[in-house]
Enzyme design. Structure first.
Site, PDB file in Angstrom:
ATOM      1  N   GLY A  90       0.838  -1.192   0.000  1.00 46.35           N
ATOM      2  CA  GLY A  90       0.000   0.000   0.000  1.00 46.35           C
ATOM      3  C   GLY A  90       0.867   1.234   0.000  1.00 46.35           C
ATOM      4  N   GLU A  91       0.219   2.385  -0.149  1.00 49.42           N
ATOM      5  CA  GLU A  91       0.959   3.645  -0.175  1.00 49.42           C
ATOM      6  C   GLU A  91       0.092   4.760   0.359  1.00 49.42           C
ATOM      7  OE1 GLU A  91       1.321   5.459  -4.182  1.00 49.42           O
ATOM      8  OE2 GLU A  91       0.526   3.537  -4.875  1.00 49.42           O
ATOM      9  N   GLY A  92       0.770   5.793   0.850  1.00 51.06           N
ATOM     10  CA  GLY A  92       0.088   6.976   1.334  1.00 51.06           C
ATOM     11  C   GLY A  92       0.743   8.212   0.773  1.00 51.06           C
ATOM     12  N   GLY A  93       0.435   9.344   1.383  1.00 49.29           N
ATOM     13  CA  GLY A  93       0.962  10.582   0.864  1.00 49.29           C
ATOM     14  C   GLY A  93       2.457  10.732   1.054  1.00 49.29           C
ATOM     15  N   MET A  94       3.026  10.078   2.055  1.00 49.70           N
ATOM     16  CA  MET A  94       4.446  10.300   2.323  1.00 49.70           C
ATOM     17  C   MET A  94       5.258   9.012   2.394  1.00 49.70           C
ATOM     18  SD  MET A  94       4.386  11.199   6.385  1.00 49.70           S
ATOM     19  CE  MET A  94       3.744  10.037   7.587  1.00 49.70           C
ATOM     20  N   VAL A  97       4.313   1.140   1.858  1.00 50.53           N
ATOM     21  CA  VAL A  97       4.431  -0.046   2.705  1.00 50.53           C
ATOM     22  C   VAL A  97       4.690  -1.259   1.822  1.00 50.53           C
ATOM     23  CG1 VAL A  97       3.330  -1.487   4.455  1.00 50.53           C
ATOM     24  CG2 VAL A  97       2.865   0.973   4.394  1.00 50.53           C
ATOM     25  N   LYS A 113       7.705   0.091   6.101  1.00 47.26           N
ATOM     26  CA  LYS A 113       7.240   1.374   5.580  1.00 47.26           C
ATOM     27  C   LYS A 113       8.430   2.303   5.418  1.00 47.26           C
ATOM     28  CE  LYS A 113       3.692   4.924   6.133  1.00 47.26           C
ATOM     29  NZ  LYS A 113       2.485   5.336   6.883  1.00 47.26           N
ATOM     30  N   ASP A 206      -7.065   9.940  11.495  1.00 47.41           N
ATOM     31  CA  ASP A 206      -7.439   9.431  10.172  1.00 47.41           C
ATOM     32  C   ASP A 206      -8.001   8.015  10.294  1.00 47.41           C
ATOM     33  OD1 ASP A 206      -7.820   9.643   7.453  1.00 47.41           O
ATOM     34  OD2 ASP A 206      -5.814   8.936   6.931  1.00 47.41           O
TER      35      ASP A 206
END
Length: 465
Positions: A90-94, A97, A113, A206
């Site tokens: 997965g991935e997020g804004g910064m 993973v 991460k 969040d």
């Protein structure tokens, strides 16, 4: 004067950096709406758009330096010690993973991460390190544990967590066909995890389905809270500290964001913001939609979305599902999703406790304070014992009525017998005796006397006289 001018320039540059970095974490289609909200005036917006344009031009100008392969070739991030990066999870804004394989001192699969290459600005790295520290100080069975931390050979910070091989809580509930009790049971565990984070001084900010994964341990479904990437320290992280949220930054996911998070410039977001998000997540699990649906930048302006979060009240779940039996759950969700945080549940633990009361059939704290309501709840909770007691009371009343009826019949029989004895006495005993005393009835005296004696003996033996 020169010092003030230098200080003002530094403040302006810091503001531009913050807005640019926040915009870079958004999809390109959403940036314009965000800039309309975040930029104080047109000149600031033009500068930010110029910087974003320059960033895009730089990516196109250097074809030999493509953006990192999001599927995760290890050379893009460097090596990470004993951890071999295998695939992206997965991935997020910064950060991104990955599934990684640990080779020493034990062999196991873990989640790793790491900060995105090219995104390792001072602010984002500070926020990343804050997430790492937040997870490290927590120890709860429903929060993903940090196992290790360090930097890759390219100097990118990373941390290693237990690998949670599960599905999002919403997907798990839907795919497993989990009944309402099971869904609420999962949410009680999530409330306990968030309460633990609050006790450690961390606000998640969040909470949403993708940040709560459900996996099976010993055949039991266990939720795990992950991704504290925009977490906020309750204490120890002043606004000017790198990585702390700046005033004006809108942090969170629209559908699960508390009204105070939607206030531009809000600096006093506290643990009750997480209580609201927990209520929004529970609402989704109960009726399959967010409490305020349709919060999309494709359909609404940025300011309209924030206005709806602050002002629009969700429909009761009993109405959404067409199930009037969920009235008590309406009360719980109404308190959890209260716009005024002073009227909300004050802790995640309080929300979880009321959900437990709901499952146990006890009066919920969010319900009306009335004796009739609480009496109904006590009756429902102890219905079998109350039913048995009612049956026993009914039996005793029936027996009492039958006994009273029998006694009454006996009394009437005794009265009839007494009346009969009185009649017999008059006819057989008293009347013959009177006739015997009449003059010129001498011839009758002997027989009548004999009759009188015989009647007396008969009366004594058969009528108890």
């Amino acid at each position: 004067m020169a010092g003030q001018g230098t200080q003002g320039m530094k403040s302006k540059l810091a503001e531009l950096e913050r807005i640019c970095l926040e915009a870079l974490t958004l999809p390109p289609a959403e940036r314009s709406a965000y800039l309309a909200f975040a930029c104080k005036d047109d000149s600031v917006r033009r500068e930010v758009e110029s910087l974003l344009s320059a960033e895009g031009d730089a990516r196109n100008f250097f074809p030999t330096q493509p953006p990192p392969d999001l599927d995760g070739a290890p050379e893009d991030y460097g090596t990470a010690g004993a951890y071999e990066i295998q695939e992206k999870l997965g991935e997020g804004g910064m950060g991104i993973v990955f599934r990684a394989r640990q080779s020493a001192p034990v062999v196991r699969d873990v989640a790793l991460k790491v900060v995105r290459p090219g995104m390792a600005s001072r602010q984002l790295v500070a926020r990343f390190l804050m997430e790492r520290q937040a997870l490290a100080i927590m120890d709860h069975p429903n929060i993903a544990r940090v196992l290790d931390a360090g930097e890759t050979s390219r100097g990118l910070p990373y941390f290693v967590m237990e690998l949670v091989a599960g599905r999002t809580i919403a997907a798990f509930c839907q795919e497993e066909g989990l009944p309402l009790r099971g869904r609420i049971g999962l949410m009680i565990q999530v409330c306990q995890a968030i309460q633990h984070a609050h006790q450690k001084g961390i606000i998640h900010r969040d909470i949403k389905p993708s940040n709560v994964l459900v996996t099976a341990y010993d055949g039991k479904a266990v939720p795990k809270v992950i991704d504290f990437g925009i977490a906020k320290a309750i204490v120890g992280a002043p606004a000017e500290m790198p990585g702390a949220t700046r005033a004006g930054a809108i942090m969170g996911t629209f559908e699960f964001m508390s009204p105070e998070q939607a206030e531009g410039g809000a600096t006093d977001v506290d643990t009750r913001a997480d209580v609201y998000s927990l209520g929004a997540l529970l609402y989704l699990l109960v009726c399959g939609k967010a409490p305020i649906p349709g919060l999309s930048l494709e359909d609404l302006t940025y300011n309209e979305i924030l206005r709806r979060i602050r002002d629009q009240a969700p429909q009761p779940v009993s109405r959404q599902t067409g199930n009037p039996q969920l009235r008590e759950l309406d009360w719980i969700l109404a308190r959890a999703l209260e716009k005024d945080r002073a009227r909300r549940y004050q802790t995640a633990e309080a929300l979880g406790a009321d959900l437990r009361r709901f499952l146990d059939g006890e009066p919920v704290e969010a319900g009306p304070v009335s004796a009739a309501y609480r009496l109904r709840k006590v009756a429902a909770r102890h219905k079998y014992w109350i039913g048995a007691a009612a049956a026993l009371i009914t039996l005793l009343l029936s027996a009492s009525i039958a006994m009273a009826f029998a006694l009454r019949q006996q009394s009437r029989a005794n009265s009839a017998a007494a009346a009969l004895r009185d009649v017999v006495r008059r006819i057989i005993i008293e009347r013959p005796a009177q006739l015997a005393e009449i003059p010129n009835r001498t011839a009758l005296r002997g027989p009548i006397g004999n009759l009188d004696r015989k009647s007396t003996r008969l009366n004594s033996s058969h009528l108890g006289i």
